[in-house]
Design a protein around this motif. Sequence first.
Motif, PDB file in Angstrom:
ATOM      1  N   VAL A 193       0.839  -1.195   0.000  1.00  0.00           N
ATOM      2  CA  VAL A 193       0.000   0.000   0.000  1.00  0.00           C
ATOM      3  C   VAL A 193       0.874   1.244   0.000  1.00  0.00           C
ATOM      4  CG1 VAL A 193      -1.821   1.229   1.244  1.00  0.00           C
ATOM      5  CG2 VAL A 193      -1.735  -1.264   1.320  1.00  0.00           C
ATOM      6  N   GLU A 194       1.956   1.188   0.769  1.00  0.00           N
ATOM      7  CA  GLU A 194       2.778   2.382   0.931  1.00  0.00           C
ATOM      8  C   GLU A 194       4.184   2.003   1.384  1.00  0.00           C
ATOM      9  OE1 GLU A 194       0.872   5.768   1.964  1.00  0.00           O
ATOM     10  OE2 GLU A 194       2.758   6.784   1.492  1.00  0.00           O
ATOM     11  N   VAL A 195       5.191   2.713   0.863  1.00  0.00           N
ATOM     12  CA  VAL A 195       6.553   2.559   1.361  1.00  0.00           C
ATOM     13  C   VAL A 195       6.935   3.880   2.020  1.00  0.00           C
ATOM     14  CG1 VAL A 195       8.966   2.113   0.770  1.00  0.00           C
ATOM     15  CG2 VAL A 195       7.143   0.939  -0.492  1.00  0.00           C
ATOM     16  N   ILE A 196       7.096   3.851   3.374  1.00  0.00           N
ATOM     17  CA  ILE A 196       7.474   5.073   4.093  1.00  0.00           C
ATOM     18  C   ILE A 196       8.991   5.055   4.253  1.00  0.00           C
ATOM     19  CG2 ILE A 196       6.980   6.509   6.102  1.00  0.00           C
ATOM     20  CD1 ILE A 196       4.603   4.524   6.661  1.00  0.00           C
ATOM     21  N   LYS A 197       9.647   5.980   3.577  1.00  0.00           N
ATOM     22  CA  LYS A 197      11.120   5.972   3.567  1.00  0.00           C
ATOM     23  C   LYS A 197      11.704   6.491   4.866  1.00  0.00           C
ATOM     24  CE  LYS A 197      11.740   6.142  -1.381  1.00  0.00           C
ATOM     25  NZ  LYS A 197      11.988   6.986  -2.547  1.00  0.00           N
ATOM     26  N   GLY A 198      12.932   6.106   5.147  1.00  0.00           N
ATOM     27  CA  GLY A 198      13.649   6.601   6.323  1.00  0.00           C
ATOM     28  C   GLY A 198      13.146   5.959   7.604  1.00  0.00           C
ATOM     29  N   LEU A 199      13.260   6.727   8.714  1.00  0.00           N
ATOM     30  CA  LEU A 199      12.846   6.228  10.018  1.00  0.00           C
ATOM     31  C   LEU A 199      11.673   7.077  10.504  1.00  0.00           C
ATOM     32  CD1 LEU A 199      16.445   5.839  11.514  1.00  0.00           C
ATOM     33  CD2 LEU A 199      15.017   4.013  10.598  1.00  0.00           C
ATOM     34  N   PRO A 200      10.454   6.768  10.068  1.00  0.00           N
ATOM     35  CA  PRO A 200       9.308   7.617  10.376  1.00  0.00           C
ATOM     36  C   PRO A 200       8.918   7.552  11.854  1.00  0.00           C
ATOM     37  CG  PRO A 200       8.584   5.635   9.248  1.00  0.00           C
ATOM     38  CD  PRO A 200      10.065   5.602   9.265  1.00  0.00           C
ATOM     39  N   SER A 201       8.305   8.614  12.358  1.00  0.00           N
ATOM     40  CA  SER A 201       7.815   8.607  13.737  1.00  0.00           C
ATOM     41  C   SER A 201       6.578   7.702  13.816  1.00  0.00           C
ATOM     42  CB  SER A 201       7.446  10.028  14.169  1.00  0.00           C
ATOM     43  OG  SER A 201       6.314  10.452  13.419  1.00  0.00           O
ATOM     44  N   LYS A 202       6.217   7.327  15.049  1.00  0.00           N
ATOM     45  CA  LYS A 202       5.039   6.486  15.244  1.00  0.00           C
ATOM     46  C   LYS A 202       3.801   7.138  14.632  1.00  0.00           C
ATOM     47  CE  LYS A 202       5.031   5.746  19.624  1.00  0.00           C
ATOM     48  NZ  LYS A 202       4.559   5.360  20.962  1.00  0.00           N
ATOM     49  N   GLU A 203       3.703   8.463  14.865  1.00  0.00           N
ATOM     50  CA  GLU A 203       2.545   9.215  14.385  1.00  0.00           C
ATOM     51  C   GLU A 203       2.477   9.188  12.863  1.00  0.00           C
ATOM     52  OE1 GLU A 203       4.762  10.348  16.657  1.00  0.00           O
ATOM     53  OE2 GLU A 203       3.443   9.895  18.341  1.00  0.00           O
ATOM     54  N   ASP A 204       3.639   9.365  12.276  1.00  0.00           N
ATOM     55  CA  ASP A 204       3.750   9.310  10.811  1.00  0.00           C
ATOM     56  C   ASP A 204       3.151   8.012  10.262  1.00  0.00           C
ATOM     57  OD1 ASP A 204       4.750  11.553   9.781  1.00  0.00           O
ATOM     58  OD2 ASP A 204       6.799  10.803   9.405  1.00  0.00           O
ATOM     59  N   ILE A 205       3.567   6.918  10.892  1.00  0.00           N
ATOM     60  CA  ILE A 205       3.099   5.603  10.433  1.00  0.00           C
ATOM     61  C   ILE A 205       1.599   5.473  10.662  1.00  0.00           C
ATOM     62  CG2 ILE A 205       3.256   3.103  10.811  1.00  0.00           C
ATOM     63  CD1 ILE A 205       6.202   3.520  11.534  1.00  0.00           C
ATOM     64  N   GLN A 206       1.148   5.868  11.861  1.00  0.00           N
ATOM     65  CA  GLN A 206      -0.271   5.715  12.193  1.00  0.00           C
ATOM     66  C   GLN A 206      -1.148   6.523  11.247  1.00  0.00           C
ATOM     67  OE1 GLN A 206       0.392   6.441  16.301  1.00  0.00           O
ATOM     68  NE2 GLN A 206      -0.437   4.461  16.919  1.00  0.00           N
ATOM     69  N   SER A 207      -0.643   7.687  10.820  1.00  0.00           N
ATOM     70  CA  SER A 207      -1.436   8.533   9.928  1.00  0.00           C
ATOM     71  C   SER A 207      -1.618   7.888   8.546  1.00  0.00           C
ATOM     72  CB  SER A 207      -0.749   9.890   9.764  1.00  0.00           C
ATOM     73  OG  SER A 207       0.411   9.744   8.984  1.00  0.00           O
ATOM     74  N   LYS A 208      -0.725   6.946   8.214  1.00  0.00           N
ATOM     75  CA  LYS A 208      -0.815   6.306   6.891  1.00  0.00           C
ATOM     76  C   LYS A 208      -1.694   5.050   6.903  1.00  0.00           C
ATOM     77  CE  LYS A 208       2.893   8.690   5.198  1.00  0.00           C
ATOM     78  NZ  LYS A 208       2.978   9.583   4.079  1.00  0.00           N
ATOM     79  N   LEU A 209      -2.077   4.638   8.101  1.00  0.00           N
ATOM     80  CA  LEU A 209      -2.824   3.373   8.174  1.00  0.00           C
ATOM     81  C   LEU A 209      -4.322   3.574   7.975  1.00  0.00           C
ATOM     82  CD1 LEU A 209      -0.940   1.684  11.164  1.00  0.00           C
ATOM     83  CD2 LEU A 209      -0.489   1.484   8.737  1.00  0.00           C
TER      84      LEU A 209
END
Lengths: 75, 405
Positions: B389-405
């Motif tokens: 669905v998505e490739v989040i590059k680098g070391l994203p914050s928890k919030e960053d990841i949660q916002s993409k779910l």
Amino acid sequence: MKEVVLDCFGEACPVPLVKAEKAMVDLEVGDLLIVQIDHSCAMKNVPEWARGQGYNVEIEEIEDGEWEVFIEKTK
Amino acid sequence: MPREKKVEQYDVVIIGGGAAGLTAGIYCGRARLNTLLIEKALVGGLATYTNEIENYPGFPEGTTGLGLMKLFQEQAKKFDVKFKGTDVQKVHLDGEIKKVETFRNIFEAKVVIIAAGGRPRTTGAENEDIFLYDKGISFCATCDAAANTDKVVVVIGSGDAAIEEGTFLTKFASKVIVSVLHDEGIMDCNEIAKEAALRNPKMEFVWNSVVERFEGEDHLERVVLKNIKTDELIPIEADTCFEFIGYLPNTDIFKGIVDMTDRGYINVTRNMETNIQGVFACGDVTEKYLKQVATAVGDGAIAGFATEKYIAESEIFEEQILTEELSLSYIYNAIDGDSRAYLTTMEKLEDEVEAKINIVDVYKSTGIADRLGVKEYPCVVVVKDKKVVEVIKGLPSKEDIQSKL
């Protein structure tokens, strides 16, 4: 497309080859001849003859020192 | 109407039963993979055409090619490798399940290892096809030396095989006449073999020569050489002509499917991977520096090991990474400190999101990252319904990841 089994167990060269050549004459294109052998020299000369004729060949070792040579008449 | 082919499933199908294929079989069998080896003629491959093998480690007294290969096969059988003695007619290598077709079967497998080896190259001279093999043109001194006792034979070529086999032939033949393409004294073989050959009273050399044609009634009687500088024809009465001018890889059925060199050798990585996922190649069929039993064994071991890793990775990929339900895979390289430190973030996330969390270290193998199509690490890959669905590059914050779910 029939399958013919040729039992050559216990028979030394060149008997299996001679028998196989003879048996093949009566077969139609698409028929399968299964030559059963237990002499390693027949394991060499029977497949070599069959490949030389352009037939499809498969050798299967059914037991230690016993083989079945599958030959499909292709022409 | 063609005969209906029986379909059988294996983990691995190995095409070719020489030193490389048998070794790959030993490694696959020992890794408990359901392994089939298909050999079109006699198991043992090209090594069985060589009488003495003196440089294969572990045999200080030397060994015969046939004897050594018999041991290889016994060892493969011990690990439950199955053998089929037939020709491969066709292959379908794309997709997860590969197909290998013989005249009676279609074998399906997760991995195919191509170890098809090569065959002797011929000169292409006039009438050559009429006298091949048992009619006077041979590629195997071991096989046909004794039949040439006290006779005159011709050898074509000046590489290691030509000169060493030619020297071996002098033990039987009354005279061995060697046709060499190069100027006097120049040969392609190693220096030791060359010196021994030049000193051998039974060996004669025809320099700057190629074969023009073969002559005879039912059997070869005469080899007509041609001096390439003067065009002079040199007829030589001989019973057998031995050709040792190299080999051609058995890759016809792979043309247009597997990446290969102009000369038809398969290109592989150092892990014996071809350009197709799940297809490996090893031994003489590959583009390589040295074609010997010892190197074929090395190649085969790598191909077998890589196969085991590939299949294990496939299972992880299908069961854990590419899932129906939501999953997050953290792809990182364990030698990078920051990436390592981030592992704790992923662990915390496990309690906070309704998703399966995978940790994938690319240090040893990039296999899973490659399957996800990810080239840059670190990153977090979001999968749902078996799709990225998505490739989040680098070391994203928890919030960053949660916002993409």
